[in-house]
Every structure is written in structure tokens, then in C-alpha cells.
Motif scaffolding. Structure first.
Motif, PDB file in Angstrom:
ATOM      1  N   ILE A  10       0.830  -1.216   0.000  1.00  0.00           N
ATOM      2  CA  ILE A  10       0.000   0.000   0.000  1.00  0.00           C
ATOM      3  C   ILE A  10       0.860   1.261   0.000  1.00  0.00           C
ATOM      4  O   ILE A  10       0.483   2.288  -0.540  1.00  0.00           O
ATOM      5  N   ASP A  11       2.023   1.196   0.630  1.00  0.00           N
ATOM      6  CA  ASP A  11       3.049   2.248   0.587  1.00  0.00           C
ATOM      7  C   ASP A  11       2.473   3.659   0.749  1.00  0.00           C
ATOM      8  O   ASP A  11       2.639   4.523  -0.117  1.00  0.00           O
ATOM      9  N   ILE A  12       1.811   3.908   1.897  1.00  0.00           N
ATOM     10  CA  ILE A  12       1.227   5.235   2.101  1.00  0.00           C
ATOM     11  C   ILE A  12       2.297   6.300   2.385  1.00  0.00           C
ATOM     12  O   ILE A  12       2.025   7.490   2.284  1.00  0.00           O
ATOM     13  N   ARG A  13       3.503   5.856   2.716  1.00  0.00           N
ATOM     14  CA  ARG A  13       4.569   6.846   2.913  1.00  0.00           C
ATOM     15  C   ARG A  13       4.891   7.521   1.586  1.00  0.00           C
ATOM     16  O   ARG A  13       5.077   8.739   1.513  1.00  0.00           O
ATOM     17  N   LYS A  14       4.945   6.757   0.513  1.00  0.00           N
ATOM     18  CA  LYS A  14       5.268   7.311  -0.802  1.00  0.00           C
ATOM     19  C   LYS A  14       4.078   8.090  -1.377  1.00  0.00           C
ATOM     20  O   LYS A  14       4.250   9.174  -1.946  1.00  0.00           O
ATOM     21  N   GLN A  15       2.875   7.545  -1.206  1.00  0.00           N
ATOM     22  CA  GLN A  15       1.707   8.165  -1.830  1.00  0.00           C
ATOM     23  C   GLN A  15       1.187   9.393  -1.077  1.00  0.00           C
ATOM     24  O   GLN A  15       0.757  10.368  -1.695  1.00  0.00           O
ATOM     25  N   PHE A  16       1.237   9.314   0.267  1.00  0.00           N
ATOM     26  CA  PHE A  16       0.598  10.374   1.060  1.00  0.00           C
ATOM     27  C   PHE A  16       1.526  10.991   2.108  1.00  0.00           C
ATOM     28  O   PHE A  16       1.087  11.817   2.897  1.00  0.00           O
ATOM     29  N   GLN A  17       2.792  10.577   2.146  1.00  0.00           N
ATOM     30  CA  GLN A  17       3.755  11.067   3.154  1.00  0.00           C
ATOM     31  C   GLN A  17       3.256  10.801   4.575  1.00  0.00           C
ATOM     32  O   GLN A  17       3.384  11.638   5.479  1.00  0.00           O
ATOM     33  N   LEU A  18       2.688   9.604   4.780  1.00  0.00           N
ATOM     34  CA  LEU A  18       2.199   9.183   6.091  1.00  0.00           C
ATOM     35  C   LEU A  18       2.988   7.979   6.580  1.00  0.00           C
ATOM     36  O   LEU A  18       3.546   7.222   5.784  1.00  0.00           O
ATOM     37  N   ASN A  19       3.011   7.807   7.895  1.00  0.00           N
ATOM     38  CA  ASN A  19       3.669   6.638   8.485  1.00  0.00           C
ATOM     39  C   ASN A  19       2.690   5.875   9.365  1.00  0.00           C
ATOM     40  O   ASN A  19       1.943   6.479  10.141  1.00  0.00           O
ATOM     41  N   ILE A  20       2.706   4.558   9.249  1.00  0.00           N
ATOM     42  CA  ILE A  20       1.936   3.713  10.150  1.00  0.00           C
ATOM     43  C   ILE A  20       2.790   3.462  11.380  1.00  0.00           C
ATOM     44  O   ILE A  20       3.883   2.904  11.281  1.00  0.00           O
ATOM     45  N   VAL A  21       2.309   3.898  12.534  1.00  0.00           N
ATOM     46  CA  VAL A  21       3.107   3.761  13.759  1.00  0.00           C
ATOM     47  C   VAL A  21       2.721   2.523  14.559  1.00  0.00           C
ATOM     48  O   VAL A  21       3.505   2.040  15.384  1.00  0.00           O
ATOM     49  N   ALA A  22       1.503   2.018  14.354  1.00  0.00           N
ATOM     50  CA  ALA A  22       1.067   0.836  15.096  1.00  0.00           C
ATOM     51  C   ALA A  22      -0.252   0.335  14.516  1.00  0.00           C
ATOM     52  O   ALA A  22      -0.909   1.028  13.733  1.00  0.00           O
ATOM     53  N   ILE A  23      -0.617  -0.879  14.907  1.00  0.00           N
ATOM     54  CA  ILE A  23      -1.959  -1.398  14.652  1.00  0.00           C
ATOM     55  C   ILE A  23      -2.546  -1.836  15.988  1.00  0.00           C
ATOM     56  O   ILE A  23      -1.815  -2.122  16.941  1.00  0.00           O
ATOM     57  N   LYS A  24      -3.862  -1.855  16.063  1.00  0.00           N
ATOM     58  CA  LYS A  24      -4.542  -2.328  17.266  1.00  0.00           C
ATOM     59  C   LYS A  24      -5.485  -3.454  16.869  1.00  0.00           C
ATOM     60  O   LYS A  24      -6.304  -3.309  15.959  1.00  0.00           O
ATOM     61  N   LYS A  25      -5.350  -4.578  17.564  1.00  0.00           N
ATOM     62  CA  LYS A  25      -6.174  -5.742  17.261  1.00  0.00           C
ATOM     63  C   LYS A  25      -6.595  -6.398  18.567  1.00  0.00           C
ATOM     64  O   LYS A  25      -5.746  -6.685  19.413  1.00  0.00           O
ATOM     65  N   ASN A  26      -7.892  -6.607  18.728  1.00  0.00           N
ATOM     66  CA  ASN A  26      -8.420  -7.204  19.955  1.00  0.00           C
ATOM     67  C   ASN A  26      -7.985  -6.416  21.193  1.00  0.00           C
ATOM     68  O   ASN A  26      -7.682  -6.998  22.242  1.00  0.00           O
ATOM     69  N   GLY A  27      -7.928  -5.102  21.037  1.00  0.00           N
ATOM     70  CA  GLY A  27      -7.558  -4.246  22.155  1.00  0.00           C
ATOM     71  C   GLY A  27      -6.068  -4.190  22.453  1.00  0.00           C
ATOM     72  O   GLY A  27      -5.644  -3.475  23.364  1.00  0.00           O
ATOM     73  N   GLN A  28      -5.263  -4.907  21.696  1.00  0.00           N
ATOM     74  CA  GLN A  28      -3.820  -4.939  21.907  1.00  0.00           C
ATOM     75  C   GLN A  28      -3.101  -4.097  20.860  1.00  0.00           C
ATOM     76  O   GLN A  28      -3.367  -4.214  19.666  1.00  0.00           O
ATOM     77  N   LEU A  29      -2.176  -3.243  21.329  1.00  0.00           N
ATOM     78  CA  LEU A  29      -1.428  -2.364  20.436  1.00  0.00           C
ATOM     79  C   LEU A  29      -0.117  -3.015  20.043  1.00  0.00           C
ATOM     80  O   LEU A  29       0.623  -3.514  20.889  1.00  0.00           O
ATOM     81  N   ASN A  30       0.185  -2.989  18.757  1.00  0.00           N
ATOM     82  CA  ASN A  30       1.434  -3.560  18.242  1.00  0.00           C
ATOM     83  C   ASN A  30       2.147  -2.504  17.409  1.00  0.00           C
ATOM     84  O   ASN A  30       1.662  -2.099  16.361  1.00  0.00           O
ATOM     85  N   SER A  31       3.295  -2.037  17.921  1.00  0.00           N
ATOM     86  CA  SER A  31       4.038  -0.989  17.218  1.00  0.00           C
ATOM     87  C   SER A  31       5.179  -1.552  16.374  1.00  0.00           C
ATOM     88  O   SER A  31       5.910  -0.789  15.750  1.00  0.00           O
ATOM     89  N   GLU A  32       5.317  -2.862  16.356  1.00  0.00           N
ATOM     90  CA  GLU A  32       6.389  -3.482  15.569  1.00  0.00           C
ATOM     91  C   GLU A  32       5.807  -4.027  14.266  1.00  0.00           C
ATOM     92  O   GLU A  32       5.658  -5.227  14.072  1.00  0.00           O
ATOM     93  N   ILE A  33       5.507  -3.110  13.367  1.00  0.00           N
ATOM     94  CA  ILE A  33       4.860  -3.463  12.101  1.00  0.00           C
ATOM     95  C   ILE A  33       5.888  -3.414  10.986  1.00  0.00           C
ATOM     96  O   ILE A  33       6.422  -2.355  10.651  1.00  0.00           O
ATOM     97  N   GLY A  34       6.165  -4.566  10.409  1.00  0.00           N
ATOM     98  CA  GLY A  34       7.131  -4.643   9.321  1.00  0.00           C
ATOM     99  C   GLY A  34       6.472  -4.459   7.970  1.00  0.00           C
ATOM    100  O   GLY A  34       5.241  -4.450   7.853  1.00  0.00           O
ATOM    101  N   PRO A  35       7.257  -4.338   6.916  1.00  0.00           N
ATOM    102  CA  PRO A  35       6.705  -4.135   5.570  1.00  0.00           C
ATOM    103  C   PRO A  35       5.903  -5.320   5.045  1.00  0.00           C
ATOM    104  O   PRO A  35       5.099  -5.165   4.123  1.00  0.00           O
ATOM    105  N   ASP A  36       6.087  -6.495   5.660  1.00  0.00           N
ATOM    106  CA  ASP A  36       5.384  -7.689   5.188  1.00  0.00           C
ATOM    107  C   ASP A  36       4.066  -7.932   5.920  1.00  0.00           C
ATOM    108  O   ASP A  36       3.377  -8.922   5.627  1.00  0.00           O
TER     109      ASP A  36
END
Length: 215
Positions: free
Chosen positions: A165-191
Motif C-alpha cells: 500500500i506504501d502510504i509513505r510514498k503516496q501520502f507522506q504518512l507513516n503507520i506507527v502501530a496497529i490495534k487488534k483485539n484491544g492490543q497495540l502492536n508498534s512493531e509493524i514490518g513491511p510484510d
């Protein structure tokens, strides 16, 4: 742990006191109302009834010993202004004062406030964005242009990876984390592959976030 002087124990001030207690800060809370002081006693190390426009009373508090002085007086702007001014005159290191509008803020800044908070305005903005936009779970404004949004995963992201999806290139945004089942995960890799069961925390310019997520 910080040493904090909190002046004004209305609704906003009381909530500040409770949160500071959760964070294990050492708080001295002051209000002219005995009822308000009694109500906040369970949440602070010490609380006193006093007139914070009285210089003698203020001197007795040892203002320069506090790391932060927070003025949340909500029912008398003149008292807030005088209190703010006295704090700075008596050597306060950092004075944070509550303002209801820009005019109040201007006077407070000229009379000793180092920083201003607008609780009503800030909550109004949060509420409008949170409930006026589809798919937004939370929002934190960082400055005039930048923010962090927690949003649902767009349908066209499903089954795709962060790299695709590469939103950094398209929109100059960064994904800092995802939240799933109430748990925050900030270690999000490109895969990482989006399933639609998570929400995304992204940081960047507000206008770019609106474009990316079609808010």
C-alpha cells in the motif's frame, strides 16, 4: 515523579488530579471551596483550602519547589489571571493555565503563563472529528498541521501488505502501530498483511490523512 501544584478543583481540575494520581505524581491541590477540596483528597498527597490571589498564602506554599504549576480555575477569570501572575512572580518554573478563548489566553500569556490549555475547545475538536468522520476511532492533534489518527482498515487494503500500500510514498504518512483485539502492536514490518480485523494508527499531516482514508 514530579511535584505539581494544582489550583482549581472544578470538574476539569478534579479529573486532572485523578489522572496525576494514576501517574504517581506528588500533587498539592488548592481550591477556595472546602467541598471541592474534600472531594479530591483521595486522589492527591495533600490538599488545602485557600485564596490563591492572596500573596501571603501563595508564598507559604513554596512555589519554586514545584516542577509544574497548573491553574484550572474555571469560574472566575480575574482570579485565574491574578493567580497566574503571582505564580510567576514567586518563582514558578512552569505555569500552565486554562483558558476558555483566545482573549483569555492572550492575557494569561502576558501575565505569567508559559503554556495554555483549552479543555473545552480541545474536546470539541476531538468530538467533531471522532463522530463527524466515518471509521475514526481516535484522534490526537500534534500541532496545527499534524495528527495521529486511529482508523479502520480501508477495504482496498485487505489482503495487502504495508509495503504494497506504501502510504509513505503516496501520502507522506507513516503507520506507527496497529490495534487488534484491544492490543497495540508498534512493531509493524513491511510484510504485515491487513485482514480488516485491526485498526491503524497513522501519523502525518491532517490533510494527507483525510485524503488517504477518505475521511
Amino acid at each position: 515523579m514530579k511535584s505539581i501544584l494544582l489550583i482549581g478543583l472544578g470538574r476539569f481540575g478534579s479529573h486532572v488530579a485523578m489522572k496525576l494520581d494514576e501517574m504517581n505524581h506528588e500533587v498539592l491541590a488548592i481550591d477556595k471551596s472546602e467541598e471541592r477540596v474534600q472531594a479530591v483528597l483521595p486522589y492527591v498527597r495533600n490538599a488545602q483550602i485557600g485564596d490563591t490571589t492572596d500573596e501571603a498564602f501563595m508564598r507559604s506554599l513554596g512555589i519554586n519547589n514545584f516542577d509544574v504549576c497548573i491553574v484550572t480555575i474555571d469560574d472566575d477569570f480575574q482570579n485565574s489571571l491574578v493567580t497566574t501572575s503571582l505564580l510567576k512572580e514567586l518563582g514558578a518554573k512552569l505555569v500552565v493555565s486554562r483558558a476558555s478563548d483566545d482573549i483569555h489566553a492572550k492575557f494569561l500569556l502576558k501575565n505569567g503563563a508559559d503554556q495554555i490549555v483549552y479543555p473545552e475547545r480541545q474536546f470539541a475538536i476531538w468530538t467533531a472529528i471522532r463522530y463527524g468522520s466515518d471509521h475514526v476511532s481516535d484522534y490526537i492533534r500534534l500541532d496545527a498541521d499534524n495528527a495521529i489518527f486511529e482508523v479502520d482498515v480501508p477495504s482496498h487494503w485487505l489482503g495487502k501488505t504495508v509495503q504494497e500500500i506504501d502510504i509513505r510514498k503516496q501520502f507522506q504518512l507513516n503507520i506507527v502501530a496497529i490495534k487488534k483485539n484491544g492490543q497495540l502492536n508498534s512493531e509493524i514490518g513491511p510484510d504485515y498483511c491487513f485482514s480488516g480485523e485491526e485498526t491503524v494508527l497513522t501519523i502525518g499531516k491532517y490533510n494527507n490523512i483525510k485524503k488517504c482514508f477518505r475521511l
